[in-house]
Design an enzyme around this catalytic site. Structure first.
Site, mmCIF file in Angstrom:
data_model
loop_
_atom_site.group_PDB
_atom_site.id
_atom_site.type_symbol
_atom_site.label_atom_id
_atom_site.label_comp_id
_atom_site.label_asym_id
_atom_site.label_seq_id
_atom_site.Cartn_x
_atom_site.Cartn_y
_atom_site.Cartn_z
ATOM 1 N N ASP A 8 39.315 -110.002 -46.583
ATOM 2 C CA ASP A 8 40.275 -109.131 -45.904
ATOM 3 C C ASP A 8 41.490 -109.987 -45.542
ATOM 4 O O ASP A 8 41.591 -111.153 -45.955
ATOM 5 C CB ASP A 8 39.630 -108.404 -44.703
ATOM 6 C CG ASP A 8 39.324 -109.314 -43.511
ATOM 7 O OD1 ASP A 8 39.575 -110.541 -43.605
ATOM 8 O OD2 ASP A 8 38.837 -108.797 -42.486
ATOM 9 N N HIS A 9 42.413 -109.426 -44.753
ATOM 10 C CA HIS A 9 43.649 -110.140 -44.404
ATOM 11 C C HIS A 9 43.374 -111.446 -43.661
ATOM 12 O O HIS A 9 44.164 -112.376 -43.723
ATOM 13 C CB HIS A 9 44.541 -109.235 -43.543
ATOM 14 C CG HIS A 9 43.847 -108.737 -42.313
ATOM 15 N ND1 HIS A 9 42.895 -107.735 -42.371
ATOM 16 C CD2 HIS A 9 43.930 -109.111 -41.008
ATOM 17 C CE1 HIS A 9 42.430 -107.503 -41.148
ATOM 18 N NE2 HIS A 9 43.039 -108.334 -40.307
ATOM 19 N N CYS A 65 36.133 -113.176 -44.319
ATOM 20 C CA CYS A 65 36.936 -112.418 -43.352
ATOM 21 C C CYS A 65 37.196 -113.357 -42.172
ATOM 22 O O CYS A 65 37.097 -114.583 -42.323
ATOM 23 C CB CYS A 65 36.278 -111.099 -42.961
ATOM 24 S SG CYS A 65 34.711 -111.204 -42.074
ATOM 25 N N GLY A 66 37.540 -112.813 -41.013
ATOM 26 C CA GLY A 66 37.843 -113.684 -39.877
ATOM 27 C C GLY A 66 36.630 -114.476 -39.436
ATOM 28 O O GLY A 66 36.685 -115.694 -39.240
ATOM 29 N N THR A 67 35.514 -113.785 -39.281
ATOM 30 C CA THR A 67 34.281 -114.439 -38.835
ATOM 31 C C THR A 67 33.216 -114.509 -39.924
ATOM 32 O O THR A 67 32.236 -115.252 -39.775
ATOM 33 C CB THR A 67 33.653 -113.629 -37.678
ATOM 34 O OG1 THR A 67 33.388 -112.297 -38.171
ATOM 35 C CG2 THR A 67 34.582 -113.551 -36.472
ATOM 36 N N GLY A 68 33.351 -113.709 -40.940
ATOM 37 C CA GLY A 68 32.300 -113.573 -41.969
ATOM 38 C C GLY A 68 31.234 -112.563 -41.571
ATOM 39 O O GLY A 68 30.428 -112.141 -42.397
ATOM 40 N N GLY A 70 31.477 -109.274 -40.284
ATOM 41 C CA GLY A 70 31.645 -107.917 -40.801
ATOM 42 C C GLY A 70 31.323 -107.855 -42.285
ATOM 43 O O GLY A 70 30.635 -106.931 -42.750
ATOM 44 N N MET A 71 31.818 -108.825 -43.021
ATOM 45 C CA MET A 71 31.554 -108.879 -44.470
ATOM 46 C C MET A 71 30.052 -108.954 -44.738
ATOM 47 O O MET A 71 29.537 -108.263 -45.625
ATOM 48 C CB MET A 71 32.245 -110.108 -45.087
ATOM 49 C CG MET A 71 33.746 -109.987 -45.214
ATOM 50 S SD MET A 71 34.216 -108.714 -46.407
ATOM 51 C CE MET A 71 35.921 -109.189 -46.743
ATOM 52 N N HIS A 98 15.857 -121.338 -50.413
ATOM 53 C CA HIS A 98 14.785 -120.558 -49.783
ATOM 54 C C HIS A 98 14.968 -119.045 -49.867
ATOM 55 O O HIS A 98 13.989 -118.317 -49.952
ATOM 56 C CB HIS A 98 14.659 -120.934 -48.303
ATOM 57 C CG HIS A 98 14.167 -122.332 -48.087
ATOM 58 N ND1 HIS A 98 13.683 -122.763 -46.873
ATOM 59 C CD2 HIS A 98 14.076 -123.395 -48.924
ATOM 60 C CE1 HIS A 98 13.325 -124.039 -46.966
ATOM 61 N NE2 HIS A 98 13.562 -124.443 -48.205
ATOM 62 N N ARG A 132 6.754 -120.825 -52.917
ATOM 63 C CA ARG A 132 6.284 -120.078 -51.735
ATOM 64 C C ARG A 132 7.354 -119.124 -51.201
ATOM 65 O O ARG A 132 7.037 -118.131 -50.543
ATOM 66 C CB ARG A 132 5.843 -121.051 -50.634
ATOM 67 C CG ARG A 132 6.967 -121.843 -49.982
ATOM 68 C CD ARG A 132 6.433 -122.886 -49.023
ATOM 69 N NE ARG A 132 7.472 -123.526 -48.225
ATOM 70 C CZ ARG A 132 8.272 -124.500 -48.683
ATOM 71 N NH1 ARG A 132 8.167 -124.931 -49.930
ATOM 72 N NH2 ARG A 132 9.176 -125.041 -47.877
ATOM 73 N N HIS A 133 8.615 -119.406 -51.504
ATOM 74 C CA HIS A 133 9.695 -118.549 -51.004
ATOM 75 C C HIS A 133 9.754 -117.213 -51.738
ATOM 76 O O HIS A 133 10.261 -116.232 -51.209
ATOM 77 C CB HIS A 133 11.040 -119.272 -51.106
ATOM 78 C CG HIS A 133 11.033 -120.598 -50.428
ATOM 79 N ND1 HIS A 133 10.890 -120.721 -49.069
ATOM 80 C CD2 HIS A 133 11.087 -121.858 -50.927
ATOM 81 C CE1 HIS A 133 10.876 -121.998 -48.754
ATOM 82 N NE2 HIS A 133 10.988 -122.709 -49.859
HETATM 83 C C1 RB5 Z 1 39.757 -108.632 -38.579
HETATM 84 O O1 RB5 Z 1 40.555 -108.715 -37.429
HETATM 85 C C2 RB5 Z 1 38.346 -109.123 -38.248
HETATM 86 O O2 RB5 Z 1 37.710 -108.219 -37.402
HETATM 87 C C3 RB5 Z 1 37.561 -109.291 -39.533
HETATM 88 O O3 RB5 Z 1 38.208 -110.173 -40.368
HETATM 89 C C4 RB5 Z 1 36.160 -109.852 -39.350
HETATM 90 O O4 RB5 Z 1 36.138 -110.977 -38.572
HETATM 91 C C5 RB5 Z 1 35.107 -108.878 -39.011
HETATM 92 O O5 RB5 Z 1 33.939 -109.184 -38.867
#
Ligand code: RB5
Length: 147
Positions: A8-9, A65-68, A70-71, A98, A132-133
């Protein structure tokens, strides 16, 4: 190996760095966007990447994404997807060995391009250990099939 990639952005800068890594490894890139800094919605990128992997059109997927977070949540809704949210090299290797993770998610607001590209490289180059995995991963697949 074909690798589908999406961001995303908030992940678009690192997406460019990772595309170079994939190409340097001699792998094919399927770039599903986005390509701008305007605000977009991460599921619009996570789900198409996950579907490419689930259908077999891509062997692996990478999402930023910003945190990974949401993705990874969105990608893991697609049957057959084992998306791992990773911000360190140990986990990058362990989740391939694993969990046979087939999608990697990272957050550009958490790590920089140096670490993100190293993580992508290790994750792409590490094979599943099975053994085993396989029983454990199999239980996840079994649950999905029943759903
Ligand atoms: C976008 O602002 C942010 O919410 C998105 O990139 C992500 O971090 C969502 O989990």
């Amino acid at each position: 190996m074909k690798v589908a990639i999406g961001a995303d952005h908030a992940g678009v800068n690192i997406k460019g760095d990772i595309i170079k890594v994939i190409q340097e490894l001699g792998m094919e890139v399927i770039d599903l966007g986005c390509d701008c800094h305007d605000s977009v919605d991460y599921p619009d990128y996570a789900i198409p990447v996950a579907e490419k992997v689930a259908s077999g059109e891509a062997d692996r997927g990478i999402l930023i994404c910003g945190t990974g977070i949401g993705m990874s949540i969105a990608a893991n809704k697609v049957n057959g997807i084992r998306c791992a949210l990773v911000h360190d090299l140990f986990s990058a290797k362990a989740t391939r060995l694993h969990n046979d993770s087939n999608v990697l998610a990272m957050g550009e607001r958490i790590i920089g391009p140096g670490l993100a590209t190293e993580i992508a490289k290790v994750w792409l180059e590490t094979d599943y250990e099975a053994g085993r995995h396989a029983r454990r991963v199999g239980k996840i697949t079994e649950y999905e099939v029943k759903e």
